[in-house]
Design an enzyme around this catalytic site. Structure first.
Site, PDB file in Angstrom:
ATOM      1  CD  GLU A 265      44.932  47.592  34.043  1.00 24.82           C
ATOM      2  OE1 GLU A 265      44.425  48.724  34.148  1.00 24.82           O
ATOM      3  OE2 GLU A 265      45.944  47.368  33.388  1.00 24.82           O
ATOM      4  CB  CYS A 299      37.252  50.636  34.239  1.00 19.44           C
ATOM      5  SG  CYS A 299      37.806  49.683  32.815  1.00 19.44           S
TER       6      CYS A 299
HETATM    7  P1  NAD Z   1      35.150  44.679  42.885  1.00 15.14           P
HETATM    8  O1  NAD Z   1      36.349  45.411  43.349  1.00 15.14           O
HETATM    9  O2  NAD Z   1      33.972  44.667  43.763  1.00 15.14           O
HETATM   10  O3  NAD Z   1      35.514  43.141  42.595  1.00 15.14           O
HETATM   11  C1  NAD Z   1      36.463  42.771  41.635  1.00 15.14           C
HETATM   12  C2  NAD Z   1      37.048  41.428  42.026  1.00 15.14           C
HETATM   13  O4  NAD Z   1      37.849  41.580  43.196  1.00 15.14           O
HETATM   14  C3  NAD Z   1      36.010  40.367  42.382  1.00 15.14           C
HETATM   15  O5  NAD Z   1      36.434  39.105  41.903  1.00 15.14           O
HETATM   16  C4  NAD Z   1      36.004  40.403  43.896  1.00 15.14           C
HETATM   17  O6  NAD Z   1      35.541  39.205  44.479  1.00 15.14           O
HETATM   18  C5  NAD Z   1      37.470  40.622  44.178  1.00 15.14           C
HETATM   19  N1  NAD Z   1      37.801  41.211  45.482  1.00 15.14           N
HETATM   20  C6  NAD Z   1      37.138  42.171  46.148  1.00 15.14           C
HETATM   21  N2  NAD Z   1      37.806  42.475  47.294  1.00 15.14           N
HETATM   22  C7  NAD Z   1      38.902  41.700  47.328  1.00 15.14           C
HETATM   23  C8  NAD Z   1      39.986  41.547  48.236  1.00 15.14           C
HETATM   24  N3  NAD Z   1      40.068  42.266  49.340  1.00 15.14           N
HETATM   25  N4  NAD Z   1      40.970  40.661  47.943  1.00 15.14           N
HETATM   26  C9  NAD Z   1      40.910  39.929  46.803  1.00 15.14           C
HETATM   27  N5  NAD Z   1      39.897  40.022  45.912  1.00 15.14           N
HETATM   28  C10 NAD Z   1      38.907  40.899  46.163  1.00 15.14           C
HETATM   29  O7  NAD Z   1      34.789  45.269  41.440  1.00 15.14           O
HETATM   30  P2  NAD Z   1      33.516  44.970  40.540  1.00 15.14           P
HETATM   31  O8  NAD Z   1      32.327  45.626  41.168  1.00 15.14           O
HETATM   32  O9  NAD Z   1      33.436  43.536  40.170  1.00 15.14           O
HETATM   33  O10 NAD Z   1      33.904  45.750  39.190  1.00 15.14           O
HETATM   34  C11 NAD Z   1      33.698  47.103  39.027  1.00 15.14           C
HETATM   35  C12 NAD Z   1      34.965  47.885  39.270  1.00 15.14           C
HETATM   36  O11 NAD Z   1      36.003  47.351  38.449  1.00 15.14           O
HETATM   37  C13 NAD Z   1      34.850  49.340  38.858  1.00 15.14           C
HETATM   38  O12 NAD Z   1      35.493  50.149  39.815  1.00 15.14           O
HETATM   39  C14 NAD Z   1      35.578  49.395  37.521  1.00 15.14           C
HETATM   40  O13 NAD Z   1      36.072  50.672  37.191  1.00 15.14           O
HETATM   41  C15 NAD Z   1      36.663  48.394  37.756  1.00 15.14           C
HETATM   42  N6  NAD Z   1      37.200  47.864  36.492  1.00 15.14           N
HETATM   43  C16 NAD Z   1      38.454  48.254  36.110  1.00 15.14           C
HETATM   44  C17 NAD Z   1      38.977  47.814  34.904  1.00 15.14           C
HETATM   45  C18 NAD Z   1      40.338  48.244  34.440  1.00 15.14           C
HETATM   46  O14 NAD Z   1      40.901  47.579  33.582  1.00 15.14           O
HETATM   47  N7  NAD Z   1      40.907  49.322  34.963  1.00 15.14           N
HETATM   48  C19 NAD Z   1      38.235  46.961  34.095  1.00 15.14           C
HETATM   49  C20 NAD Z   1      36.966  46.580  34.521  1.00 15.14           C
HETATM   50  C21 NAD Z   1      36.463  47.031  35.729  1.00 15.14           C
END
Ligand code: NAD
Length: 512
Positions: A265, A299
């Site tokens: 997501e 998002c």
């Molecule tokens: P992010 O991608 O920076 O981090 C999200 C999670 O992924 C964190 O727990 C982070 O530590 C982990 N992570 C990052 N790189 C990783 C890797 N290489 N391997 C494994 N884990 C990893 O996102 P964020 O800044 O916390 O959240 C904002 C983003 O999330 C926005 O782009 C938003 O649109 C998206 N989002 C999407 C949804 C959805 O349901 N589509 C819902 C909420 C947020």
């Protein structure tokens, strides 16, 4: 509630454990994690984050836990969800306050997030009487053809900062109900929310001795490199990851390389169209909420709005009037106000984006009376006014920035709506039936969610949530999302003395 008293209610006033395997908490490794509040930039708490070796051990615990947990009948597992619902209800206000402290969102949004968590667990426990396979009638005599579903084993939940608890709940509720153990890796900005949830789970498990250790697992403050241990592990057949598209592509590579299953997501860039016969009162209010709820850190936040040219000037004037009412205020008090962005880095990124737009001579509006506070990572809200022929932005600005543009032809507006790599949510404001049908037809919006006369971010737990293209392709919460956590098995039971597939071979002759 004062910060110290709030931490104390969760037992987080002293040393804070980073790792949980259900009943047992463990202190983390050597790396210190500092949790700051975006509200005033002050430190909330420091603790040691989960180490790589602890994460490795957690996977072993989760495998063992899943092997016992899956043996419990589904209604017994649902009983545990019921107890969790009661516990979350009882701690709703404390959890909401902690979200507001650590994430910065306004208290009403934090309360809504906990309500959403409760709704999801209620939804999941309701499924306990209906989840199952089906029978396909056989073309042969005395054969049964079945499709049955089994738990996958261990499910990893990698979650973002913007919904620090409910996104865990969306997948946790279904993964647990369907007989799996879970490992939660929360966002680095919001580990305390995850730890508080596990403190609550600890209490619930005291009343549920039938739940084995290793079902509810947490590694808080783990580095992203540590998360790789989880995504690379063949002991974790399903990885649900919510966050940025960059993260999703990395997780897809790592899980895909071992042919595991991922539920992604990711980011979004929701667009909406306002047609001439829309209910303007409803539309203005909905646009305001869709663009500014959680300060645009959703998002599904509305980022691109196309308004029919015949109502454009009047619409912009009214939208600006509403923006003029935005005030800074205490995020712990009920009522709408613009919350801070998650941290100083997010604020710096947003400010840079606005500077770039100004440098490129884009027309920007921000409410004149809105005053930024001195502390915290607050930013000003903006509307960027695009000409009819201007290209729309392609990136996701995670903040209070809305692009608005006039349009002349509905079909061109639809094309522009889809002209982005993202495909999560989309909106239409109209009372025109044929435009509505066109919007959600195969020729219309290519997003996973198509909303008519409502918030691009509003979804009920009974429905599938998720998007297409760079938004990840996963579907969560309602509909048949429980299938994410189960492996499908096709079963054929032959009770006849015939093997129809071997027609043509004469076994009598062969044995003579
Ligand atoms: P992010 O991608 O920076 O981090 C999200 C999670 O992924 C964190 O727990 C982070 O530590 C982990 N992570 C990052 N790189 C990783 C890797 N290489 N391997 C494994 N884990 C990893 O996102 P964020 O800044 O916390 O959240 C904002 C983003 O999330 C926005 O782009 C938003 O649109 C998206 N989002 C999407 C949804 C959805 O349901 N589509 C819902 C909420 C947020």
């Amino acid at each position: 509630m004062m910060k110290d008293a709030l931490l104390k209610t969760f037992g987080l006033d002293d040393v804070v454990p980073a790792v949980f395997t259900g009943r047992t908490p463990y202190l983390g490794g050597s790396r210190e994690i500092i949790c700051n509040s975006p509200v005033d930039s002050q430190m909330i708490k420091a603790f040691k984050g989960a180490s790589s070796s602890q994460t490795q051990d957690l996977i072993h615990m989760a495998v063992e836990g899943s092997e016992k947990w899956r043996k419990l009948p589904i209604v017994k597992r649902a009983d545990v969800l019921t107890s969790l619902v009661m516990a979350f209800e009882a701690r709703k206000e404390d959890l909401a306050n902690l979200i507001t402290l650590e994430n910065g969102k306004i208290i009403d949004d934090s309360r809504a997030e906990i309500q959403n968590l409760i709704d999801m667990f209620n939804h999941a426990k309701g499924l306990s009487r209906t989840i199952g396979g089906q029978e396909f009638l056989s073309q042969f005599q005395d054969r049964r053809n079945l499709e049955v579903w089994h738990p996958v084993g261990v499910v990893a939940l990698i979650t973002p900062f913007n919904f620090p608890i409910s996104i865990w709940g969306w997948n946790a509720a279904l993964a647990l109900l369907t007989g799996n153990s879970i490992i939660w890796k929360p966002a680095p900005q919001t580990p305390l929310c995850a730890i508080a949830v596990h403190k609550i789970i600890q209490g619930v498990l005291e009343r549920h001795p039938e739940v084995p250790e290793g079902v509810f697992n947490l590694c808080a403050g783990a580095l992203e490199e540590t998360a790789l241990i989880i995504t690379n592990s063949t002991d974790v057949p399903v990885v649900c990851a919510t966050g940025s598209t960059i993260m999703g592509k990395q997780v897809a590579l790592s899980v895909g390389a071992r042919l595991g299953k991922h539920v992604l997501e990711l980011g979004g860039s929701a667009a909406a169209i306002v047609t001439p016969d829309a209910n303007i009162d409803l539309t203005i209010r909905t646009v305001f909420i869709s663009a500014l709820s959680n300060t645009g850190q959703r998002c599904t936040a509305l980022r691109r709005l196309m308004v029919h040219e015949t109502i454009y000037d009047q619409f912009i004037a009214r939208l600006k009037k509403l923006y003029e009412q935005i005030q800074f205020g205490d995020v712990f008090e009920s009522g709408f106000r613009l919350a801070p962005l998650i941290d100083k880095d997010a604020k710096a990124r947003f400010d840079k984006k606005i500077r770039n737009l100004k440098d490129q001579n884009f027309r920007l509006y921000s409410p004149s009376k809105y005053k930024l506070p001195d502390e915290g990572s607050y930013v000003r809200p903006y509307i960027c006014l695009l000409d009819e022929m201007s290209q729309q932005p392609q990136d996701e600005t995670f903040g209070p920035l809305l692009f608005v543009q006039p349009y002349r032809h509905f079909d061109i507006a639809l094309k522009r709506m889809n002209a982005t790599n993202f495909g999560l949510s989309s909106g239409l404001f109209t009372n025109n039936l044929s435009e509505t049908q066109r919007f959600y037809s195969s020729e219309g919006s290519d997003a996973g969610m198509a909303m008519v006369n409502t918030n691009t971010g509003g979804i009920e737990v009974g429905l599938a949530f998720g998007g297409n293209k760079d938004s990840g392709g996963g579907r969560e919460i309602g509909s048949d999302s429980w299938k994410n956590f189960m492996r499908r098995q096709t079963v054929i039971i032959n009770t006849s003395d015939q093997l129809p597939e071997l027609d043509g071979i004469d076994f009598e002759t062969e044995s003579n």
